[in-house]
Design a protein around this motif. Structure first.
Motif, short mmCIF file in Angstrom:
data_model
loop_
_atom_site.label_atom_id
_atom_site.label_comp_id
_atom_site.label_asym_id
_atom_site.label_seq_id
_atom_site.Cartn_x
_atom_site.Cartn_y
_atom_site.Cartn_z
N LEU A 256 0.82 -1.21 0.00
CA LEU A 256 0.00 0.00 0.00
C LEU A 256 0.85 1.26 0.00
N GLY A 257 2.17 1.10 -0.07
CA GLY A 257 3.05 2.25 -0.18
C GLY A 257 3.46 2.85 1.16
N LEU A 258 3.16 2.15 2.24
CA LEU A 258 3.56 2.65 3.56
C LEU A 258 4.96 2.11 3.89
N ARG A 259 5.71 2.89 4.66
CA ARG A 259 7.01 2.41 5.12
C ARG A 259 6.76 1.32 6.17
N THR A 260 7.61 0.33 6.21
CA THR A 260 7.40 -0.75 7.17
C THR A 260 8.68 -1.06 7.94
N GLY A 261 8.53 -1.69 9.09
CA GLY A 261 9.71 -2.08 9.86
C GLY A 261 9.32 -3.02 10.98
N PHE A 262 10.33 -3.65 11.56
CA PHE A 262 10.11 -4.54 12.71
C PHE A 262 10.14 -3.70 13.99
N THR A 263 9.13 -3.87 14.80
CA THR A 263 8.97 -3.06 16.01
C THR A 263 10.24 -3.04 16.85
N GLU A 264 10.84 -4.22 17.08
CA GLU A 264 11.97 -4.32 18.01
C GLU A 264 13.22 -3.63 17.46
N GLU A 265 13.26 -3.40 16.14
CA GLU A 265 14.49 -2.86 15.54
C GLU A 265 14.59 -1.35 15.65
N PHE A 266 13.55 -0.69 16.13
CA PHE A 266 13.62 0.76 16.28
C PHE A 266 14.04 1.12 17.71
N ALA A 267 14.92 2.11 17.81
CA ALA A 267 15.42 2.55 19.11
C ALA A 267 14.31 3.20 19.92
N ASP A 268 14.50 3.26 21.24
CA ASP A 268 13.58 4.00 22.11
C ASP A 268 13.42 5.42 21.57
N ASP A 269 12.30 6.03 21.81
CA ASP A 269 12.07 7.45 21.49
C ASP A 269 12.23 7.77 20.00
N SER A 270 11.85 6.86 19.12
CA SER A 270 12.08 7.06 17.68
C SER A 270 11.03 7.92 16.99
N PHE A 271 9.85 8.05 17.57
CA PHE A 271 8.75 8.68 16.82
C PHE A 271 8.06 9.79 17.62
N ASP A 272 7.63 10.84 16.87
CA ASP A 272 6.86 11.93 17.50
C ASP A 272 5.45 11.46 17.86
N LEU A 273 4.91 10.62 16.99
CA LEU A 273 3.52 10.17 17.16
C LEU A 273 3.48 8.65 16.97
N VAL A 274 2.94 7.97 17.96
CA VAL A 274 2.82 6.52 17.87
C VAL A 274 1.36 6.13 18.11
N VAL A 275 0.82 5.34 17.21
CA VAL A 275 -0.54 4.83 17.36
C VAL A 275 -0.46 3.37 17.75
N GLU A 276 -1.05 3.04 18.89
CA GLU A 276 -1.06 1.65 19.38
C GLU A 276 -2.28 0.96 18.78
N ALA A 277 -2.04 -0.02 17.92
CA ALA A 277 -3.17 -0.70 17.27
C ALA A 277 -3.03 -2.21 17.31
N THR A 278 -2.35 -2.71 18.32
CA THR A 278 -2.14 -4.16 18.38
C THR A 278 -3.23 -4.88 19.17
N GLY A 279 -3.83 -4.17 20.12
CA GLY A 279 -4.83 -4.84 20.96
C GLY A 279 -4.24 -5.74 22.02
#
Ligand code: ZN
Ligand code: ZN
Length: 289
Positions: free
Chosen positions: A170-193
């Motif tokens: 769908l053209g979105l950037r993707t990545g593995f959750t564990e591979e991103f460092a702490d504090d990586s994003f300004d906005l995080v949406v929790e959608a895992t349930g």
């Protein structure tokens, strides 16, 4: 005409909200009869319906609508039978007509798409904000697409390569959750349930950033919330959203939903359908009469 199974339905089966009755709140249908002659124009119309039914007399109802009415019922979730049935009775004021060019298979996504649109109703999403959606599933994919409007780079984070294939397409950037460092994003949406997803989301949000809680999970009480106040995180709880903009997005073809359909079952195989929807990594399971 069609019903969608969402994670809230699966949580209710596990005991969330203590609901007993007919499940289901995502649907597209056709009006077969009306209680009031004044509503006869609705007969035969293809419709979707908002899910909160308020008392229409309290201050919440009068000022803002039924979503937070203390006496509300909610279709298939609280105090009112839902739509996993051949027929359902709903107040006419909850209905919206579906535009002719929106097929049933797209219209059935109106309710979850509205829930994704709700995030943008609650906060300004800056085009420059580094944004992540944790959980590339049913709701996460809709949230990711809606957040990407206006040029915002949205990273869909998941745990398996398989879960990232569709967001990638769908053209979105993707990545593995564990591979991103702490504090990586300004906005995080929790959608895992699930609480593991919440813990990851809180880890990934930057100090003074915003964490949007978008999924239903029967809460766990031993989460470490220290970062919320130490890092001054803005937390936004986000539930039901506006249907009219969601229908406009579907009409304009600006959100891809058909690709999210996993499979369909007839209603008399509803238990098999619910079991299928509960398998890990499964996207939208539909039911038809
Ligand atoms: Zn839902
Ligand atoms: Zn009310």
């Amino acid at each position: 005409l069609l019903a969608g199974i969402c994670s809230t339905d699966l949580e209710i089966v596990r005991g969330y909200a203590g609901f007993e009755g007919v499940l289901g709140h995502e649907f597209v249908g056709r009006v077969e009869s009306v209680a009031d002659e004044a509503d006869e124009a609705w007969l035969g119309r293809r419709v979707v319906g908002t899910i909160n039914i308020g008392c229409q007399t309290c201050a919440e109802c009068l000022a803002k609508g039924p979503e937070h009415c203390p006496r509300r019922t909610v279709l298939g979730i609280h105090g009112r039978d839902g739509i996993f049935a051949d027929y359902v009775a709903i107040p006419v004021r909850n209905l919206l007509q579906v535009p002719d060019n929106v097929p049933d298979e797209a219209a059935v996504f109106t309710e979850p798409l509205a829930a994704a649109v709700r995030i943008r109703q609650q906060m300004a999403v800056k085009p420059t904000a580094s944004t992540a959606v944790v959980g590339p599933g049913r709701l996460g994919l809709l949230a990711g697409q809606v957040l990407a409007f206006g040029g915002t780079q949205v990273t869909m984070l998941g745990r398996s390569a398989a879960s990232l294939r569709l967001p990638d397409r769908l053209g979105l950037r993707t990545g593995f959750t564990e591979e991103f460092a702490d504090d990586s994003f300004d906005l995080v949406v929790e959608a895992t349930g699930n609480s593991a997803g919440f813990i990851q989301s809180l880890r990934l949000v930057r100090p003074r950033g915003t964490l949007v809680l978008k999924s239903t999970f029967a809460g766990s009480s031993d989460l470490d919330l220290t970062k919320l106040f130490v890092a001054e995180i803005n937390v936004i709880g986000s539930r039901c959203g506006p249907f009219a903009p969601a229908l406009r997005l579907l009409q304009a073809g600006e959100v891809e939903v058909i690709a999210m359909i996993e499979t369909g079952y007839p209603l008399d195989q509803a238990l098999a359908a619910l079991e299928h929807a509960a398998r890990p990594g499964v996207r939208k399971v539909l039911m038809r009469p």
